[in-house]
Scaffold this motif. Sequence first.
Motif, short mmCIF file in Angstrom:
data_model
loop_
_atom_site.label_atom_id
_atom_site.label_comp_id
_atom_site.label_asym_id
_atom_site.label_seq_id
_atom_site.Cartn_x
_atom_site.Cartn_y
_atom_site.Cartn_z
N ASP A 1 -10.27 -13.85 5.01
CA ASP A 1 -10.16 -12.46 5.45
C ASP A 1 -8.98 -12.21 6.39
O ASP A 1 -8.22 -11.25 6.22
CB ASP A 1 -11.44 -12.04 6.19
CG ASP A 1 -12.57 -11.80 5.25
OD1 ASP A 1 -12.38 -11.97 4.04
OD2 ASP A 1 -13.66 -11.44 5.73
N ARG B 1 -17.66 -6.25 2.75
CA ARG B 1 -17.18 -7.00 3.92
C ARG B 1 -18.24 -6.99 5.03
O ARG B 1 -18.49 -8.00 5.66
CB ARG B 1 -15.88 -6.37 4.40
CG ARG B 1 -15.26 -7.16 5.53
CD ARG B 1 -13.82 -6.76 5.75
NE ARG B 1 -13.22 -7.64 6.75
CZ ARG B 1 -11.92 -7.72 6.96
NH1 ARG B 1 -11.11 -7.02 6.23
NH2 ARG B 1 -11.45 -8.53 7.88
N GLY C 1 -4.95 4.01 5.02
CA GLY C 1 -3.58 3.50 4.92
C GLY C 1 -2.96 3.25 6.28
O GLY C 1 -1.75 3.14 6.41
N ASP D 1 -5.84 -9.89 5.69
CA ASP D 1 -5.53 -8.72 6.53
C ASP D 1 -4.07 -8.68 6.95
O ASP D 1 -3.54 -7.63 7.30
CB ASP D 1 -6.41 -8.73 7.79
CG ASP D 1 -7.84 -8.32 7.50
OD1 ASP D 1 -8.06 -7.71 6.44
OD2 ASP D 1 -8.73 -8.61 8.33
N GLN E 1 -8.54 -3.10 11.85
CA GLN E 1 -9.27 -4.21 12.46
C GLN E 1 -10.14 -3.70 13.61
O GLN E 1 -11.31 -4.09 13.74
CB GLN E 1 -8.25 -5.24 12.98
CG GLN E 1 -8.87 -6.57 13.37
CD GLN E 1 -9.63 -7.23 12.22
OE1 GLN E 1 -9.20 -7.19 11.09
NE2 GLN E 1 -10.80 -7.80 12.52
N LEU F 1 0.83 -1.22 0.00
CA LEU F 1 0.00 0.00 0.00
C LEU F 1 0.86 1.26 0.00
O LEU F 1 0.64 2.17 -0.80
CB LEU F 1 -0.92 0.02 1.22
CG LEU F 1 -1.94 -1.12 1.37
CD1 LEU F 1 -2.79 -0.92 2.60
CD2 LEU F 1 -2.84 -1.21 0.14
N LYS F 2 1.83 1.30 0.92
CA LYS F 2 2.60 2.54 1.09
C LYS F 2 3.65 2.75 0.00
O LYS F 2 3.77 3.83 -0.57
CB LYS F 2 3.27 2.55 2.47
CG LYS F 2 2.26 2.71 3.61
CD LYS F 2 2.95 2.63 4.94
CE LYS F 2 1.92 2.63 6.07
NZ LYS F 2 2.47 2.14 7.33
N ARG G 1 -2.78 -2.31 10.30
CA ARG G 1 -3.75 -3.40 10.22
C ARG G 1 -4.57 -3.49 11.50
O ARG G 1 -5.78 -3.70 11.47
CB ARG G 1 -2.98 -4.71 10.01
CG ARG G 1 -3.83 -5.87 9.60
CD ARG G 1 -2.99 -7.11 9.42
NE ARG G 1 -2.71 -7.74 10.69
CZ ARG G 1 -3.57 -8.58 11.29
NH1 ARG G 1 -4.70 -8.86 10.73
NH2 ARG G 1 -3.26 -9.14 12.45
N SER H 1 -6.38 0.03 -0.95
CA SER H 1 -6.76 -1.20 -0.26
C SER H 1 -7.71 -2.07 -1.10
O SER H 1 -7.66 -3.29 -1.02
CB SER H 1 -7.39 -0.88 1.09
OG SER H 1 -8.45 0.03 0.92
#
Lengths: 82, 246
Positions: A61, B170, B122, A65, B129, A34-35, B125, A41
């Motif tokens: 999932d 989702r 961005g 993640d 979450q 991503l960065k 995680r 995403s």
Amino acid sequence: MSVEQITQKVIDILRGYVKDSALLEKATQETHILKDLKVNSARLVDIIIKCEDVFGTSIDDDEADRIATIGDAVLLIQQKAA
Amino acid sequence: MERRERLLLGLQYVLGQIAVVLTASLCFLFVRLMGYRIRDLKRIRNEVKRMYRAYDGPWIVCPNHLTMIDSLVISYGMLSLADHILHFRRVLWNLPERKNFQRNLFLALICYLAKCLPVDRGGSREGIQRLLEKCCRVLDWGQGLLVFPEGGRSRTARINQENFSYGVGRFLDEKSGCRVMLVYLRGDGQERYGTMPRLGERFTMTVEVFDPGGVDGGGLRVQREYARRIVERLAGMEDEYFAGCG
């Protein structure tokens, strides 16, 4: 399949989603998808689905993640293939 | 979700409810001062009321996205001031980007009290979450969540069917009891995306219940397909809007 082969295939998949292909030339296992590669995403989800198709595996999932870097993706695919 | 997080989320809701007379009044005052009007406002609010009466469970509300204050205008369009105060439960939880409002303490406080859950685009995680868990928690409470399926303001000023986010998919995949409400909102003078609609803007707003149907398979593909269907129907609502203008 070796780590190098998986890495190369993952980079080939990324090529379709990274606008600036020069960023991929210096990509390493630590490259953050991503960065560093400026992938959003949603496109990361597309990349993971493409990986499922190419490597014939399924990624749930929680596993998805955990993918942040190229190395994360390669490691996960390697574990799935084992 | 950790107990502390759950308690903090509950606290945010309670504080929001206590402050709703002030925050909702301020928001309505803002809309009035800016001269914003929505066509057939009463009919839209009645339609939304009917939807809530028909289903009192969690709603995921999916609008198009053109300006930074869309969620405010949509909330104004969906519920009267009295409904904001008397049915605070129906006021939607919203997911604004943290950097857009947290530099201003007053704005941050209003957003906190107005059921906003900040997003760090961005971000880590763990942060994402935690946010997903909060969203699932408010859906478990039977409350609504406002999710812009495009993931951001549309740079082309039209629904972006190529480059949208899958987050809404989702939620639908994980929370089977949710219903989807689509909202199309556009001001007469909104020819491009921006920060704020122009002064005195007059909006057209349409709402409809959307059944995303079933999707075979599982995981990420299902989420993507749900999101695609929602965005596709929003694009259809947009076409109807422009056809009505012609």
